[in-house]
Design an enzyme around this catalytic site. Structure first.
Site: not given
Length: 463
Positions: A339, A271-272, A269, A392
């Site tokens: 992530d 992006a960005p 995953c 995060c």
């Protein structure tokens, strides 16, 4: 911004802040994106743009405390006001109660003028009366005493009660209070040096030559913390691909992959693109990074970053990461990074509207997605390879519990026995002591984002 056929108002710090705050409430839009767009359009000067930014983020950060203290002054109640009037009162109260550098009469006059231009005489009179009453009684405005821990922390540090209750359950009272307090502090500005083009030492020298105060990151070997450099994405160094803007905690993810030249790495995953590009930089042009994202427009962001940084060892793929095993060869990557999409509760300092937008239900929903993505990622890793799972967020259901559940389903995996050097630093001592499964960084640990990183090794001979 215009209202009811009136001529457009000349943009000021407060009119821009009011426009953004109202749109965030009415449309659920992200404050940082709206604010950046509004500031670019308005072309406000540096100090004026700074004030607009302070008013937007400060008002959103302190939202439920502001509403609690304002409510008694509004005869028909805050909830009955038009959204723009409610937000005008909120941002004016924020200035009167939390900022001491702006003269109170200027705050009231500006609010009344905005109310006249956007509304009618009755509204401007009400705004004037409310704010003057607040000024008269400012010294009396205090939160109730003898509240329970949930209500006390929620009001003192402006967080929703459901989130405070959840944090208390996981971390206890003192750590929860420290999290909520840290979430209201201004975020650090940190950059990642592109080691394929320069070194941290050379970049620090360039910054110093331009009079910019900066220090090496104590967390990440490619990181630099910038004290007063403004928007680093607008610098020639950024355009030339010498640096990227990235939080220090986020930089630890690529380091956790234990990278060596020539490895094949999947970023599920991507992006960005910050972590995928960091991986490619560490590989120094060797090996292959496959950066996947479900959204084509976001996958393009990764490609744009790779081009800016001059990285030729990144390939871009678009598709649902939970279905990658249908398109890619099983057991084929030396390293896999997941992530994962998450609740984002570790980055409230940067995106304060997150704490008001998220619900407990969102966490339950996203945990199901994380579980599915982890199972797919596991199938794509070679025996002996390393799978890094990161988020995060600071919620245990998405982090420690997620990895513990994964290990119970996948006997072919174990926690990696070794730990990256960065995890042993003094700055992360509290995080390292927090749990036996992975590294849970909280926002107060090193003034970086709240982040979770777990390293999972696929046993040799296991497929």
């Amino acid at each position: 911004m215009s209202s009811g056929g009136r001529s457009p108002l000349k943009a000021t710090s407060r009119s821009i802040a009011l426009q953004v705050l109202t749109a965030v409430e009415q449309e659920g839009a992200y404050s940082n994106l709206l604010l950046n767009g509004a500031l670019q359009k308005s072309r406000l000067s540096g100090p004026d743009a700074g004030l607009a930014t302070e008013l937007v983020y400060g008002t959103i950060q302190r939202l439920n405390t502001i509403d609690f203290l304002l409510e008694p002054f509004v005869t028909k109640g805050m909830g009955k006001l038009a959204p723009w009037v409610r937000n005008l009162l909120r941002m004016s109260f924020y200035q009167l109660y939390y900022l001491d550098r702006i003269p109170p009469h200027a705050v009231v006059n500006e609010a009344v003028n905005l109310a006249k231009k956007r509304g009618h005489q009755g509204i401007s009179g009400m705004v004037n009366g409310v704010l003057r009453s607040v000024l008269r009684r400012k010294e009396e405005l205090k939160l109730p005493e003898k509240l329970g821990p949930v209500q006390r922390i929620a009001l003192e540090h402006s967080h929703p009660e459901w989130l405070v209750a959840r944090l208390l359950e996981q971390f206890g009272e003192s750590t929860t209070e420290a999290i909520c307090c840290a979430n209201n502090e201004p975020p650090s500005i940190s950059i990642r040096v592109n080691r394929a083009k320069t070194s941290r030492e050379d970049m620090l020298r360039l910054l110093k030559e331009q009079g910019i105060s900066a220090t090496p990151s104590k967390l990440a070997q490619d990181g630099i913390v910038v004290e007063d450099g403004g928007n680093m994405a607008l610098t020639p160094w950024y355009r030339e691909g010498l640096i990227s803007v990235q939080d220090e905690s986020s930089m630890l993810v690529a380091e956790a992959l234990d990278l060596e030249p020539g490895l094949s790495v999947l970023d599920c995953c991507a992006a960005p693109g910050g972590k995928a590009c960091h991986i490619a930089e560490i590989l120094q042009g060797s090996g292959r990074v496959l950066a996947n994202d479900i959204h084509p427009h976001k996958a393009k962001l990764v490609k744009d970053q790779a081009n800016r940084l001059g990285l030729t060892n990144i390939d871009i793929a678009t598709g649902d990461a939970s279905k990658l095993a249908e398109r890619l060869e099983l057991n084929s990557f030396d390293r896999v990074l997941l992530d994962a999409p998450c609740s984002g509760l570790g980055v409230i300092r940067r995106k304060p509207d997150l704490k008001w937008a998220k619900t407990a239900g969102d966490i339950a929903e996203i945990a199901g997605i994380q579980r599915m993505l982890l199972d797919t990622a596991a199938d794509l890793l070679k025996p002996g390879g390393l799978l890094v799972y990161s988020t995060c967020t600071i919620d245990s259901r998405e982090n420690v519990d997620m990895v513990s559940s994964f290990l119970s389903r996948h006997s072919e995996f174990e926690l990696a026995a070794d730990k990256p050097a960065a995890w042993e630093t003094e700055s992360l001592a509290a995080a390292a002591d927090r749990g036996s499964i992975g590294l849970q960084i909280l926002p107060q640990d090193a003034h970086s984002d709240g982040f979770y990183i777990a390293r999972l090794r696929k046993k040799q001979g296991q497929v």
